[in-house]
Design a protein around this motif. Structure first.
Motif, PDB file in Angstrom:
ATOM      1  N   ARG A   1     -25.526  -2.762 -50.087  1.00 31.12           N
ATOM      2  CA  ARG A   1     -24.117  -2.386 -50.136  1.00 31.12           C
ATOM      3  C   ARG A   1     -23.738  -1.747 -51.451  1.00 31.12           C
ATOM      4  NH1 ARG A   1     -21.981  -7.580 -46.720  1.00 31.12           N
ATOM      5  NH2 ARG A   1     -22.178  -6.518 -44.718  1.00 31.12           N
TER       6      ARG A   1
ATOM      7  N   ARG B   1     -24.554  -2.235 -36.951  1.00 31.24           N
ATOM      8  CA  ARG B   1     -23.865  -3.492 -36.738  1.00 31.24           C
ATOM      9  C   ARG B   1     -23.805  -3.758 -35.249  1.00 31.24           C
ATOM     10  NH1 ARG B   1     -21.520  -6.366 -40.954  1.00 31.24           N
ATOM     11  NH2 ARG B   1     -21.892  -7.862 -39.299  1.00 31.24           N
ATOM     12  N   GLN B   2     -24.128  -4.949 -34.881  1.00 32.63           N
ATOM     13  CA  GLN B   2     -24.029  -5.255 -33.469  1.00 32.63           C
ATOM     14  C   GLN B   2     -23.184  -6.484 -33.253  1.00 32.63           C
ATOM     15  OE1 GLN B   2     -27.970  -5.142 -32.194  1.00 32.63           O
ATOM     16  NE2 GLN B   2     -28.776  -6.350 -33.892  1.00 32.63           N
ATOM     17  N   ALA B   3     -22.330  -6.377 -32.274  1.00 32.83           N
ATOM     18  CA  ALA B   3     -21.434  -7.487 -31.963  1.00 32.83           C
ATOM     19  C   ALA B   3     -22.059  -8.291 -30.846  1.00 32.83           C
ATOM     20  CB  ALA B   3     -20.075  -6.963 -31.544  1.00 32.83           C
TER      21      ALA B   3
ATOM     22  N   PHE C   1      -8.858  -4.477 -17.207  1.00 33.18           N
ATOM     23  CA  PHE C   1     -10.129  -4.639 -17.906  1.00 33.18           C
ATOM     24  C   PHE C   1     -11.143  -5.169 -16.903  1.00 33.18           C
ATOM     25  CE2 PHE C   1     -13.201  -6.740 -20.666  1.00 33.18           C
ATOM     26  CZ  PHE C   1     -13.386  -5.774 -21.650  1.00 33.18           C
TER      27      PHE C   1
ATOM     28  N   TYR D   1      -5.774  -9.057 -20.625  1.00 34.48           N
ATOM     29  CA  TYR D   1      -7.009  -9.675 -21.077  1.00 34.48           C
ATOM     30  C   TYR D   1      -7.646  -8.847 -22.180  1.00 34.48           C
ATOM     31  CZ  TYR D   1     -11.677 -11.646 -21.087  1.00 34.48           C
ATOM     32  OH  TYR D   1     -12.849 -12.231 -21.470  1.00 34.48           O
TER      33      TYR D   1
ATOM     34  N   MET E   1     -11.307  -8.910 -24.673  1.00 30.12           N
ATOM     35  CA  MET E   1     -12.577  -9.538 -25.003  1.00 30.12           C
ATOM     36  C   MET E   1     -12.746  -9.399 -26.513  1.00 30.12           C
ATOM     37  SD  MET E   1     -16.275  -8.733 -23.367  1.00 30.12           S
ATOM     38  CE  MET E   1     -16.511  -7.143 -24.136  1.00 30.12           C
ATOM     39  N   THR E   2     -12.924 -10.497 -27.170  1.00 32.60           N
ATOM     40  CA  THR E   2     -12.886 -10.477 -28.628  1.00 32.60           C
ATOM     41  C   THR E   2     -14.117 -11.132 -29.211  1.00 32.60           C
ATOM     42  OG1 THR E   2     -10.472 -10.597 -28.606  1.00 32.60           O
ATOM     43  CG2 THR E   2     -11.563 -11.218 -30.638  1.00 32.60           C
ATOM     44  N   THR E   3     -14.511 -10.622 -30.352  1.00 38.06           N
ATOM     45  CA  THR E   3     -15.587 -11.274 -31.083  1.00 38.06           C
ATOM     46  C   THR E   3     -15.359 -11.074 -32.573  1.00 38.06           C
ATOM     47  OG1 THR E   3     -17.972 -11.544 -31.254  1.00 38.06           O
ATOM     48  CG2 THR E   3     -17.160  -9.301 -31.182  1.00 38.06           C
TER      49      THR E   3
ATOM     50  N   PHE F   1     -17.405 -11.047 -36.424  1.00 38.12           N
ATOM     51  CA  PHE F   1     -18.704 -11.096 -37.093  1.00 38.12           C
ATOM     52  C   PHE F   1     -18.572 -10.635 -38.504  1.00 38.12           C
ATOM     53  CE2 PHE F   1     -18.300  -7.116 -34.870  1.00 38.12           C
ATOM     54  CZ  PHE F   1     -18.823  -6.165 -35.704  1.00 38.12           C
TER      55      PHE F   1
ATOM     56  N   ARG G   1     -25.375  -8.691 -26.544  1.00 31.09           N
ATOM     57  CA  ARG G   1     -25.232  -8.015 -27.817  1.00 31.09           C
ATOM     58  C   ARG G   1     -24.889  -6.575 -27.554  1.00 31.09           C
ATOM     59  NH1 ARG G   1     -29.995  -8.725 -32.086  1.00 31.09           N
ATOM     60  NH2 ARG G   1     -29.556 -10.842 -32.785  1.00 31.09           N
ATOM     61  N   PHE G   2     -23.755  -6.170 -28.020  1.00 28.82           N
ATOM     62  CA  PHE G   2     -23.423  -4.764 -27.926  1.00 28.82           C
ATOM     63  C   PHE G   2     -23.616  -4.148 -29.291  1.00 28.82           C
ATOM     64  CE2 PHE G   2     -21.182  -6.738 -24.507  1.00 28.82           C
ATOM     65  CZ  PHE G   2     -21.308  -5.850 -23.474  1.00 28.82           C
ATOM     66  N   THR G   3     -24.376  -3.110 -29.327  1.00 30.69           N
ATOM     67  CA  THR G   3     -24.494  -2.400 -30.591  1.00 30.69           C
ATOM     68  C   THR G   3     -23.230  -1.582 -30.755  1.00 30.69           C
ATOM     69  OG1 THR G   3     -26.743  -2.136 -29.872  1.00 30.69           O
ATOM     70  CG2 THR G   3     -26.158  -1.168 -31.977  1.00 30.69           C
ATOM     71  N   ILE G   4     -22.648  -1.682 -31.928  1.00 29.47           N
ATOM     72  CA  ILE G   4     -21.441  -0.925 -32.197  1.00 29.47           C
ATOM     73  C   ILE G   4     -21.842   0.301 -32.988  1.00 29.47           C
ATOM     74  CG2 ILE G   4     -19.160  -1.030 -33.200  1.00 29.47           C
ATOM     75  CD1 ILE G   4     -19.711  -3.047 -30.978  1.00 29.47           C
TER      76      ILE G   4
ATOM     77  N   ARG H   1       0.412  -8.274 -38.156  1.00 31.35           N
ATOM     78  CA  ARG H   1      -0.956  -8.349 -37.639  1.00 31.35           C
ATOM     79  C   ARG H   1      -1.969  -8.642 -38.744  1.00 31.35           C
ATOM     80  NH1 ARG H   1      -2.995  -5.869 -32.872  1.00 31.35           N
ATOM     81  NH2 ARG H   1      -4.839  -7.094 -32.332  1.00 31.35           N
TER      82      ARG H   1
ATOM     83  N   ILE I   1     -17.229   2.734 -44.229  1.00 24.52           N
ATOM     84  CA  ILE I   1     -18.511   2.035 -44.206  1.00 24.52           C
ATOM     85  C   ILE I   1     -19.288   2.287 -45.491  1.00 24.52           C
ATOM     86  CG2 ILE I   1     -20.789   2.129 -43.119  1.00 24.52           C
ATOM     87  CD1 ILE I   1     -19.457   2.030 -40.458  1.00 24.52           C
TER      88      ILE I   1
ATOM     89  N   PRO J   1     -17.987  -2.432 -48.624  1.00 20.92           N
ATOM     90  CA  PRO J   1     -18.982  -3.311 -48.002  1.00 20.92           C
ATOM     91  C   PRO J   1     -18.246  -4.436 -47.302  1.00 20.92           C
ATOM     92  CG  PRO J   1     -18.794  -3.756 -50.322  1.00 20.92           C
ATOM     93  CD  PRO J   1     -17.802  -2.715 -50.033  1.00 20.92           C
ATOM     94  N   PHE J   2     -17.853  -4.213 -46.083  1.00 23.64           N
ATOM     95  CA  PHE J   2     -16.989  -5.195 -45.409  1.00 23.64           C
ATOM     96  C   PHE J   2     -17.732  -6.486 -45.146  1.00 23.64           C
ATOM     97  CE2 PHE J   2     -18.889  -2.527 -42.202  1.00 23.64           C
ATOM     98  CZ  PHE J   2     -19.511  -3.475 -41.426  1.00 23.64           C
TER      99      PHE J   2
ATOM    100  N   VAL K   1     -15.321  -8.866 -39.607  1.00 23.91           N
ATOM    101  CA  VAL K   1     -14.776  -7.953 -38.613  1.00 23.91           C
ATOM    102  C   VAL K   1     -14.325  -8.715 -37.388  1.00 23.91           C
ATOM    103  CG1 VAL K   1     -15.274  -5.983 -37.125  1.00 23.91           C
ATOM    104  CG2 VAL K   1     -16.325  -6.120 -39.381  1.00 23.91           C
ATOM    105  N   GLU K   2     -13.178  -8.327 -36.877  1.00 23.92           N
ATOM    106  CA  GLU K   2     -12.789  -8.808 -35.558  1.00 23.92           C
ATOM    107  C   GLU K   2     -12.701  -7.606 -34.652  1.00 23.92           C
ATOM    108  OE1 GLU K   2      -9.408 -11.596 -35.023  1.00 23.92           O
ATOM    109  OE2 GLU K   2      -8.752 -10.121 -33.541  1.00 23.92           O
ATOM    110  N   LEU K   3     -13.354  -7.718 -33.508  1.00 18.91           N
ATOM    111  CA  LEU K   3     -13.451  -6.579 -32.612  1.00 18.91           C
ATOM    112  C   LEU K   3     -12.985  -7.015 -31.239  1.00 18.91           C
ATOM    113  CD1 LEU K   3     -14.500  -3.681 -32.591  1.00 18.91           C
ATOM    114  CD2 LEU K   3     -16.753  -4.600 -32.043  1.00 18.91           C
ATOM    115  N   SER K   4     -12.072  -6.252 -30.662  1.00 23.16           N
ATOM    116  CA  SER K   4     -11.592  -6.583 -29.320  1.00 23.16           C
ATOM    117  C   SER K   4     -11.695  -5.367 -28.427  1.00 23.16           C
ATOM    118  CB  SER K   4     -10.128  -7.003 -29.340  1.00 23.16           C
ATOM    119  OG  SER K   4      -9.920  -8.094 -30.157  1.00 23.16           O
ATOM    120  N   PHE K   5     -11.867  -5.639 -27.148  1.00 25.43           N
ATOM    121  CA  PHE K   5     -11.793  -4.558 -26.178  1.00 25.43           C
ATOM    122  C   PHE K   5     -10.815  -4.937 -25.091  1.00 25.43           C
ATOM    123  CE2 PHE K   5     -15.887  -3.968 -28.205  1.00 25.43           C
ATOM    124  CZ  PHE K   5     -15.798  -2.624 -28.541  1.00 25.43           C
ATOM    125  N   LEU K   6     -10.097  -3.949 -24.619  1.00 22.19           N
ATOM    126  CA  LEU K   6      -9.084  -4.190 -23.607  1.00 22.19           C
ATOM    127  C   LEU K   6      -8.842  -2.911 -22.836  1.00 22.19           C
ATOM    128  CD1 LEU K   6      -5.758  -3.411 -25.026  1.00 22.19           C
ATOM    129  CD2 LEU K   6      -7.326  -4.367 -26.703  1.00 22.19           C
TER     130      LEU K   6
ATOM    131  N   GLU L   1     -10.120  -2.400 -30.510  1.00 20.37           N
ATOM    132  CA  GLU L   1      -9.327  -2.684 -31.696  1.00 20.37           C
ATOM    133  C   GLU L   1     -10.225  -3.338 -32.710  1.00 20.37           C
ATOM    134  OE1 GLU L   1      -4.913  -3.689 -29.904  1.00 20.37           O
ATOM    135  OE2 GLU L   1      -5.898  -5.050 -31.309  1.00 20.37           O
TER     136      GLU L   1
END
Lengths: 234, 234
Positions: A22, A78-80, A204, A228, A230-232, A234, B81-84, B117, B170, B174-175, B178-183, B207
């Motif tokens: 980093r 980065r993978q979630a 969704f 709805y 879907m959240t994660t 990391f 595992r989803f690669t982002i 938020r 990025i 150097p984060f 992370v919070e990642l959501s899909f909707l 998001e």
DNA sequence: AAAAATTTAAAGTCTACACAAAATGGATGC
DNA sequence: GCATCCATTTTGTGTAGACTTTAAATTTTT
């Protein structure tokens, strides 16, 4: 303040290497020193370095190849990780009461689109199961599932009136291969009715295909209630 | 045919244990023998057993606790595992040509919803960046991003005309979190315009909130073009 | 120059052993 | 009965060293 124990645990090494990436001390695409050298630097064994680097590679920061060495990935992949909970657990985690309701279950010959999707031979029969998952009395998910009877003959005797086909399948079929997709779809009349939203509402949606050693087992569409996400983390 | 080498690699042990879980030989919620006993059974060292079980736990099949032992999880927490990927990579993986276009970038005081938020103090200033990502000439993603200036002061000098704010961030920050959501959201006039779909169309939306050591760094909404699906296999 | 064989450097895995850390279950004391 | 302390079991992690597997790099052959 006590002297911190020496920073030579694999976790410390992970941290340090990450920090170097980093800070730019380790440039993208550049090679790391080999494990032996790092072991000397951190004054620990190669085993420990190995674990640190192996995990960093696993997490998508490094790429390792025998003889070629360890390289910093240019685009840190980065993978979630999304945990795919069973609906029951998901509802209960929200503090709600899970309720299940079967809508219909019947066998038929596979429709063409499904045959194409799962590469079935024409005329193979499938069990079509539709059901609802509630959070209390609020619709949570509408599930539309097809199960390939040839792959899971026991399904003819299965009773889906009390438990959902997903729970049944997980218990019955040790699946080996899953493809999971998420997308935004538009509520048609059926979905809108079951989820209690107006037609055309964005929904969704998850799609799941499961194979058992190359044999297609099931195709499921899962329509989530409005709002709805879907959240994660990391 | 040569005699296969003895099945005592950690991979073999993983396989065997998994098979036992699936066959029902190891019941959900039941305890496995401890590592020493398994080491005897597989005639290898405890280290090897440890690695096998550790990975299985990591993959969501087992739960391990010191002194309590190793337990089969009743609901095998399969996790996807989803690669982002960065948008550029995603487009290029599709065989397309990535093109980026800045729509606007301006600093302002944070709107109330954003302050809430991200837990900003009232009146903090943010940089609002909007941009498009194209696959050739086809809209791929519309990105609407807010960057907290106090957390990343350098953003005032950043030039987003050539590269997107995500790539910049990025590289710069150097984060840590992370919070990642899909909707599924509904295309409003703006989104519909940029993505070239009709208003009200369901849009797969991501998001992303990023913190750096507890400090909020950025909030981003990513609107994907119609038909987008996020897929993974496992 | 191209193809094939060989060398060799690096990661991958295993053994054997040791000590650390956590947390359970029982013993103890009130 | 209840809380507190403590012994013990089990996983977690480390050391030291060896052998294995992969594949890049070099040399030899065609």
């Amino acid at each position: 303040m006590t002297q911190p124990t020496e920073n030579t645990s694999y976790k410390d090494i992970k941290q340090t290497v990450l920090a170097r990436i980093r800070s730019g001390e380790l440039q993208p695409d550049s090679l790391l020193p080999n494990e032996e050298k790092l072991a000397v630097e951190f004054s620990c064994t190669r085993t420990t370095v190995n674990r640190a680097l192996r995990e960093l590679a696993d997490e998508g920061f490094l790429e390792r190849r025998r003889k070629a060495g360890t390289r910093v990935l240019s685009a840190p992949q980065r993978q979630a990780r999304f945990t795919i909970p069973m609906v029951r657990d998901e509802v209960e985690a929200l503090g709600g009461t899970y309720r299940y309701a079967l809508i219909s279950a019947a066998s038929q010959t596979a429709p063409e689109w499904l045959s194409a999707r799962l590469a079935l031979s024409p005329g193979q029969s499938v069990m079509h199961v539709r059901c609802m998952h509630f959070n209390g009395n609020t619709p949570f998910q509408y599930e539309d599932r097809w199960i390939v009877i040839d792959s899971v003959p026991q399904v003819k005797q299965a009773d889906f009136s009390q438990t959902g086909p997903n729970e049944w399948l997980i218990q019955t079929v040790p699946f080996t291969n899953v493809e999971l997709s998420f997308l935004a779809s538009r509520a048609d009349a059926t979905v809108a009715g079951f989820l209690d939203v107006s037609q055309g509402e964005p929904i969704f949606t998850g799609e799941r295909i499961t194979w058992l050693q190359g044999q297609p087992v099931t195709f499921a569409k899962m329509y989530f209630a409005a709002g709805y996400r879907m959240t994660t983390q990391f």
